[in-house]
Design an enzyme around this catalytic site. Sequence first.
Site, PDB file in Angstrom:
ATOM      1  CG  HIS A 182      -3.214  -5.528   0.069  1.00 33.50           C
ATOM      2  ND1 HIS A 182      -3.193  -5.530  -1.303  1.00 33.50           N
ATOM      3  CD2 HIS A 182      -3.565  -4.278   0.438  1.00 33.50           C
ATOM      4  CE1 HIS A 182      -3.502  -4.325  -1.738  1.00 33.50           C
ATOM      5  NE2 HIS A 182      -3.740  -3.548  -0.701  1.00 33.50           N
ATOM      6  CG  ASP A 208      -5.719   0.967   6.287  1.00 31.30           C
ATOM      7  OD1 ASP A 208      -5.539   2.187   6.182  1.00 31.30           O
ATOM      8  OD2 ASP A 208      -6.295   0.284   5.414  1.00 31.30           O
TER       9      ASP A 208
HETATM   10  N1  COA Z   1      -7.681 -11.623   9.312  1.00 29.59           N
HETATM   11  C1  COA Z   1      -7.851 -12.945   9.325  1.00 29.59           C
HETATM   12  N2  COA Z   1      -7.837 -13.698   8.216  1.00 29.59           N
HETATM   13  C2  COA Z   1      -7.631 -13.078   7.061  1.00 29.59           C
HETATM   14  C3  COA Z   1      -7.438 -11.710   6.971  1.00 29.59           C
HETATM   15  C4  COA Z   1      -7.465 -10.969   8.160  1.00 29.59           C
HETATM   16  N3  COA Z   1      -7.283  -9.648   8.150  1.00 29.59           N
HETATM   17  N4  COA Z   1      -7.256 -11.354   5.699  1.00 29.59           N
HETATM   18  C5  COA Z   1      -7.330 -12.476   4.989  1.00 29.59           C
HETATM   19  N5  COA Z   1      -7.557 -13.516   5.810  1.00 29.59           N
HETATM   20  C6  COA Z   1      -7.678 -14.904   5.425  1.00 29.59           C
HETATM   21  C7  COA Z   1      -9.058 -15.204   4.897  1.00 29.59           C
HETATM   22  O1  COA Z   1      -9.933 -15.582   5.920  1.00 29.59           O
HETATM   23  C8  COA Z   1      -8.762 -16.310   3.954  1.00 29.59           C
HETATM   24  O2  COA Z   1      -8.507 -17.476   4.725  1.00 29.59           O
HETATM   25  P1  COA Z   1      -9.051 -18.904   4.268  1.00 29.59           P
HETATM   26  O3  COA Z   1      -8.376 -19.148   2.934  1.00 29.59           O
HETATM   27  O4  COA Z   1      -8.632 -19.787   5.359  1.00 29.59           O
HETATM   28  O5  COA Z   1     -10.537 -18.715   4.132  1.00 29.59           O
HETATM   29  C9  COA Z   1      -7.429 -15.913   3.347  1.00 29.59           C
HETATM   30  O6  COA Z   1      -6.792 -15.142   4.332  1.00 29.59           O
HETATM   31  C10 COA Z   1      -7.571 -15.102   2.064  1.00 29.59           C
HETATM   32  O7  COA Z   1      -8.278 -13.920   2.346  1.00 29.59           O
HETATM   33  P2  COA Z   1      -9.400 -13.268   1.479  1.00 29.59           P
HETATM   34  O8  COA Z   1     -10.436 -12.666   2.371  1.00 29.59           O
HETATM   35  O9  COA Z   1      -9.850 -14.233   0.435  1.00 29.59           O
HETATM   36  O10 COA Z   1      -8.581 -12.123   0.787  1.00 29.59           O
HETATM   37  P3  COA Z   1      -9.197 -11.006  -0.123  1.00 29.59           P
HETATM   38  O11 COA Z   1      -8.180 -10.702  -1.135  1.00 29.59           O
HETATM   39  O12 COA Z   1     -10.564 -11.353  -0.607  1.00 29.59           O
HETATM   40  O13 COA Z   1      -9.376  -9.777   0.890  1.00 29.59           O
HETATM   41  C11 COA Z   1      -8.759  -8.053   2.371  1.00 29.59           C
HETATM   42  C12 COA Z   1      -8.376  -8.843   1.114  1.00 29.59           C
HETATM   43  C13 COA Z   1      -7.814  -6.888   2.527  1.00 29.59           C
HETATM   44  C14 COA Z   1     -10.183  -7.502   2.203  1.00 29.59           C
HETATM   45  C15 COA Z   1      -8.690  -8.986   3.587  1.00 29.59           C
HETATM   46  O14 COA Z   1      -7.348  -9.393   3.779  1.00 29.59           O
HETATM   47  C16 COA Z   1      -9.226  -8.327   4.837  1.00 29.59           C
HETATM   48  O15 COA Z   1     -10.433  -8.385   5.095  1.00 29.59           O
HETATM   49  N6  COA Z   1      -8.347  -7.694   5.651  1.00 29.59           N
HETATM   50  C17 COA Z   1      -8.807  -6.970   6.822  1.00 29.59           C
HETATM   51  C18 COA Z   1      -9.328  -5.583   6.433  1.00 29.59           C
HETATM   52  C19 COA Z   1      -8.234  -4.665   6.031  1.00 29.59           C
HETATM   53  O16 COA Z   1      -7.223  -4.529   6.701  1.00 29.59           O
HETATM   54  N7  COA Z   1      -8.449  -3.939   4.929  1.00 29.59           N
HETATM   55  C20 COA Z   1      -7.511  -2.950   4.419  1.00 29.59           C
HETATM   56  C21 COA Z   1      -6.895  -3.406   3.156  1.00 29.59           C
HETATM   57  S1  COA Z   1      -5.589  -2.327   2.630  1.00 29.59           S
END
Ligand code: COA
Length: 376
Positions: free
Chosen positions: A261, A312
Amino acid sequence: MATAYSPGLEGVTAGISAISEVDAERNALIYRGYDIHDLVEHCAFDEVAYLLLFGKLPNRQEYDAFRQRVGENRAVSEDIYDLYRRFFSPDAHPMDTLKAAVAVLALSDPEYELDTPEANLNKAVRLYAKIPNLVVNGYRILHGQPPIPPDPALDHNANFFHMLTGQARTDLFGKVLNVTQILYAEHGFNASTFAARVTVSTLSDLYSGVVSAIGTLKGPLHGGANEAAMEMLLEIGEPSRAAAWVKDALARKQKIMGFGHREYKHGDERAKIVKQYALQLAEQTGDTKWRDLSQIIEDEMMNAKGLYPNLDFPVASAYYLMGIPIPLYTPIFVMSRITGWCAHIIEQLANNRIIRPHSEYNGPRDLKVVPMGERI
Ligand code: COA
């Protein structure tokens, strides 16, 4: 004057709001001053909808009047059902059909052109009343079933089940829907709410803001994650395959849906609440596979990445155990978040300034136009 660039606007405060507070440090979420635990424990979703839209919890008289008003506004014209029959393909995603139906609904709203706060609140109530009808009966029509007219006497949750299955549920299924509707209702400047605020900040209309928000919520990094998480659970299929599946997916840099998140780095309180209900559903239905599989994924994600499930993730298996069709999971999110979106739209317009950030250019410079015949 440009300030420091933050990819994805992480950490940027883009506005001030009195609607909700996401306190990531304390893992707390409040709606207009009330903690979500208190709301989930004591309120029906219609009360929370009223709270978000009108700024206070309704007293008995206000609640009864609101319920009556919502009940009276649930019906949509046969023309809207015809839209589904004549123009939409059964293969279209329900978020896309919903987006289109809401855009069409706008044009028949009696106050479509009126943008006073009062008219916008009226439109918000009408949308809150009609969207479940579009979600459920739109799906029914596209799957060859006749629409079931909404029942004005039922509350938000009971009416949903009545339209979906012909039977209003007030048992554990009804409770779980109520809890998840409350927890989905509002969440600060999340992507879809921000999209709605950006849209109306140009002085475009409320419906346009809602259509932008529906399109934004659809994506799997936002609301679409509940459907994507269930598809993932089905693909894994068996608890015995879960650990290896997650390891392999992470090795391929694949995102695991329903985890992580932007705001909560120490866990999502909403997910903890729904997990308890998902466990009860597993017990009650006797289908414990998804519970066991989910726990293995949770443990793997914590060990490998230190990431917690978001709302979710437990919602996915809870709705599955309740027999809700997977393509409806994100539209069900809309049935609830419409209240948060409309509250934000009204708040934005009460103190509006166009939302228009700066971008830093990193493309080429000093190119000269050459005649078309000489271009490569
Ligand atoms: N699965 C695997 N790795 C994940 C992850 C996931 N669901 N969510 C975050 N990470 C990892 C990223 O790859 C990143 O790793 P790194 O530093 O080694 O590159 C790190 O955690 C930080 O994540 P980041 O994508 O920069 O976080 P964000 O704040 O930009 O994105 C979300 C937040 C929610 C979009 C992201 O966690 C995600 O895509 N989650 C899955 C989709 C989801 O469940 N969405 C509903 C949100 S309520």
